[in-house]
Design an enzyme around this catalytic site. Structure first.
Site, mmCIF file in Angstrom:
data_model
loop_
_atom_site.group_PDB
_atom_site.id
_atom_site.type_symbol
_atom_site.label_atom_id
_atom_site.label_comp_id
_atom_site.label_asym_id
_atom_site.label_seq_id
_atom_site.Cartn_x
_atom_site.Cartn_y
_atom_site.Cartn_z
ATOM 1 N N GLY A 13 0.835 -1.204 0.000
ATOM 2 C CA GLY A 13 0.000 0.000 0.000
ATOM 3 C C GLY A 13 0.864 1.245 0.000
ATOM 4 O O GLY A 13 0.509 2.286 0.568
ATOM 5 N N GLY A 22 -0.197 4.916 -0.685
ATOM 6 C CA GLY A 22 -1.201 5.569 0.164
ATOM 7 C C GLY A 22 -0.576 6.693 0.982
ATOM 8 O O GLY A 22 0.610 6.991 0.860
ATOM 9 N N ASP A 34 2.112 -1.931 -4.613
ATOM 10 C CA ASP A 34 0.844 -1.197 -4.620
ATOM 11 C C ASP A 34 0.103 -1.569 -5.910
ATOM 12 O O ASP A 34 0.729 -1.906 -6.908
ATOM 13 C CB ASP A 34 1.093 0.320 -4.583
ATOM 14 C CG ASP A 34 -0.126 1.096 -4.106
ATOM 15 O OD1 ASP A 34 -0.085 1.618 -2.973
ATOM 16 O OD2 ASP A 34 -1.123 1.169 -4.852
ATOM 17 N N ILE A 66 -1.568 -7.666 -3.007
ATOM 18 C CA ILE A 66 -1.122 -8.503 -1.892
ATOM 19 C C ILE A 66 -1.855 -9.850 -1.919
ATOM 20 O O ILE A 66 -1.474 -10.775 -1.215
ATOM 21 C CB ILE A 66 -1.360 -7.809 -0.525
ATOM 22 C CG1 ILE A 66 -2.804 -7.309 -0.405
ATOM 23 C CG2 ILE A 66 -0.373 -6.678 -0.321
ATOM 24 C CD1 ILE A 66 -3.172 -6.793 0.973
ATOM 25 N N TYR A 86 -14.467 -2.488 8.545
ATOM 26 C CA TYR A 86 -13.051 -2.137 8.672
ATOM 27 C C TYR A 86 -12.564 -2.349 10.111
ATOM 28 O O TYR A 86 -11.502 -2.931 10.344
ATOM 29 C CB TYR A 86 -12.912 -0.673 8.243
ATOM 30 C CG TYR A 86 -11.590 -0.006 8.483
ATOM 31 C CD1 TYR A 86 -10.464 -0.349 7.741
ATOM 32 C CD2 TYR A 86 -11.476 1.025 9.419
ATOM 33 C CE1 TYR A 86 -9.249 0.317 7.948
ATOM 34 C CE2 TYR A 86 -10.282 1.690 9.616
ATOM 35 C CZ TYR A 86 -9.168 1.329 8.879
ATOM 36 O OH TYR A 86 -7.974 1.990 9.076
ATOM 37 N N LYS A 96 -9.725 -4.986 11.273
ATOM 38 C CA LYS A 96 -8.499 -4.564 11.964
ATOM 39 C C LYS A 96 -8.354 -5.304 13.297
ATOM 40 O O LYS A 96 -7.264 -5.748 13.650
ATOM 41 C CB LYS A 96 -8.509 -3.046 12.193
ATOM 42 C CG LYS A 96 -8.264 -2.227 10.922
ATOM 43 C CD LYS A 96 -6.818 -2.320 10.481
ATOM 44 C CE LYS A 96 -6.488 -1.521 9.246
ATOM 45 N NZ LYS A 96 -5.145 -1.786 8.721
HETATM 46 C C1 AKB Z 1 -10.756 5.885 8.629
HETATM 47 O O1 AKB Z 1 -11.395 6.929 8.815
HETATM 48 O O2 AKB Z 1 -11.238 4.845 8.182
HETATM 49 C C2 AKB Z 1 -9.295 5.893 9.016
HETATM 50 C C3 AKB Z 1 -9.112 5.394 10.401
HETATM 51 C C4 AKB Z 1 -9.529 6.230 11.544
HETATM 52 O O3 AKB Z 1 -8.609 4.331 10.590
HETATM 53 N N1 AKB Z 1 -8.738 7.176 8.853
#
Ligand code: AKB
Length: 338
Positions: free
Chosen positions: A10, A13, A35, A55, A154, A158
């Site tokens: 990445g 980015g 990337d 990836i 997300y 994570k």
């Molecule tokens: C997002 O807004 O998704 C990112 C983060 C806070 O991980 N910037």
């Protein structure tokens, strides 16, 4: 022996930009960048080789494994929170399967060259899920093990990858006859929202702050998508890069955990607007709340307890809110859009 190399996924980015600039400041790091897109011209001459690819491409990772002796991996490739909500399956593929592919890659590297591969992983305040706005306001700073109930794809991705990184590092194939863990030294930072003077984020939910600033500097109207009282932690891009490098350099025995909170300041959207208006009095910044994105911001903590990072590896951001704008953001951004 082949020259040890740093691999950055990445790389094109926002964090990748800052990291490549910093790692090559003194000219002694060999970097392979990976990337989906070509590397921006400002970075192209700084890396040993740029590989355009995914990836998730196993054959590509196999080729890199054969060709290079990688001893540091900065695995930055990810789909951020807003984009992930529009394409959750894709987010899972990139954020989870992609991370596992990189951990397998690092494991095999570590096995082949006999030293642990340092694996730096940016996580996020998105792993938290505050039960209500009232709780968010009451609790203030959250510790690493509190409120781990993310509401976004997300955040779930994570949080899981933090755990899986720890698994690879400490418990990988724990029932095998020969111990196989310890080939990866996994270290993770939960980043707050990041603000850079040089790049604009895309696909995140904390983007309202950098978007507001970059729009004002270009004399473009901006409608902020969260309420004025919205508050989450932020930090400048240079401080986030410093933190990554500092954690990478910390002696392993000083680290009491694999995952660390960090933060620097936590202004409300109204406070950010006020500071920007002082610098760009003509700016037209209005509010047009997007209830769904607001829900995500409300689920993130208003601040983080980063005392473990400060105690274990000396995390100490240079920029507080005032310095961030006065010394770093406003002057650089003025030059950028001259
Ligand atoms: C997002 O807004 O998704 C990112 C983060 C806070 O991980 N910037």
């Amino acid at each position: 022996m082949r020259t040890p190399v740093t691999l950055i996924t990445g790389a094109n980015g926002e964090i990748g930009h800052g990291l490549i600039h910093r790692l090559t400041e003194f000219g002694n790091t060999s970097i392979i960048s990976l990337d989906l897109n070509p590397l921006s011209p400002a970075l192209a001459s700084k890396v040993t080789r740029h590989i355009m690819g995914s990836i998730l491409d196993e054959q590509l990772l196999d080729r890199i494994l054969v060709e290079y002796e990688i001893d540091h991996v900065y695995h930055l490739a990810a789909l951020l929170s807003t984009r992930s909500e529009f394409a959750p399956m894709m987010a899972h593929r990139v954020n989870v399967e992609g991370t596992i592919a990189m951990l397998e890659f690092a494991q095999r590297q570590g096995e082949s060259h006999g030293r642990p591969v340092l694996f730096l992983y940016p996580s996020s305040i998105a792993v938290y899920g505050m039960p209500s706005l009232e709780a968010k306001n009451r609790v203030g700073k959250v510790k690493e093990e509190e409120f781990l109930h993310p509401t976004t794809m997300y955040g779930c991705n994570k949080l899981y990858c933090e755990q899986i990184g720890n698994y690879y590092s400490r418990h990988y194939k724990q029932l095998a006859a020969e111990p196989q863990s310890g080939k990866i030294d996994f270290r993770c930072i939960r980043f707050p929202g990041l603000i850079s003077a040089f790049t604009v984020p895309s696909g995140g939910t904390s983007d309202f702050a950098p978007e507001m600033l970059h729009a004002a500097a270009q004399n473009q109207p901006y409608a902020c998508f969260v309420r004025p009282d919205s508050r989450i932690p932020f930090m400048t891009m240079p401080d986030s890069i410093d933190a990554l490098l500092k954690l990478a350099q910390a002696p392993r025995e000083q680290l009491t955990r694999t995952v660390y909170n960090i933060g620097a300041f936590n202004p409300s959207a109204a406070e950010i607007r006020e500071i920007i208006l002082r610098a760009f009095p003509q700016a037209e910044i209005t509010t047009q709340v997007d209830a769904k994105r607001q829900g995500i911001i409300d689920s993130w903590p208003m601040d983080v307890d980063d005392s473990a990072a400060r105690n274990d590896w000396g995390f100490a951001p240079h920029y507080d809110l005032q310095l961030a704008f006065e010394e770093y953001l406003i002057p650089n951004i003025r030059k950028r859009y001259l």
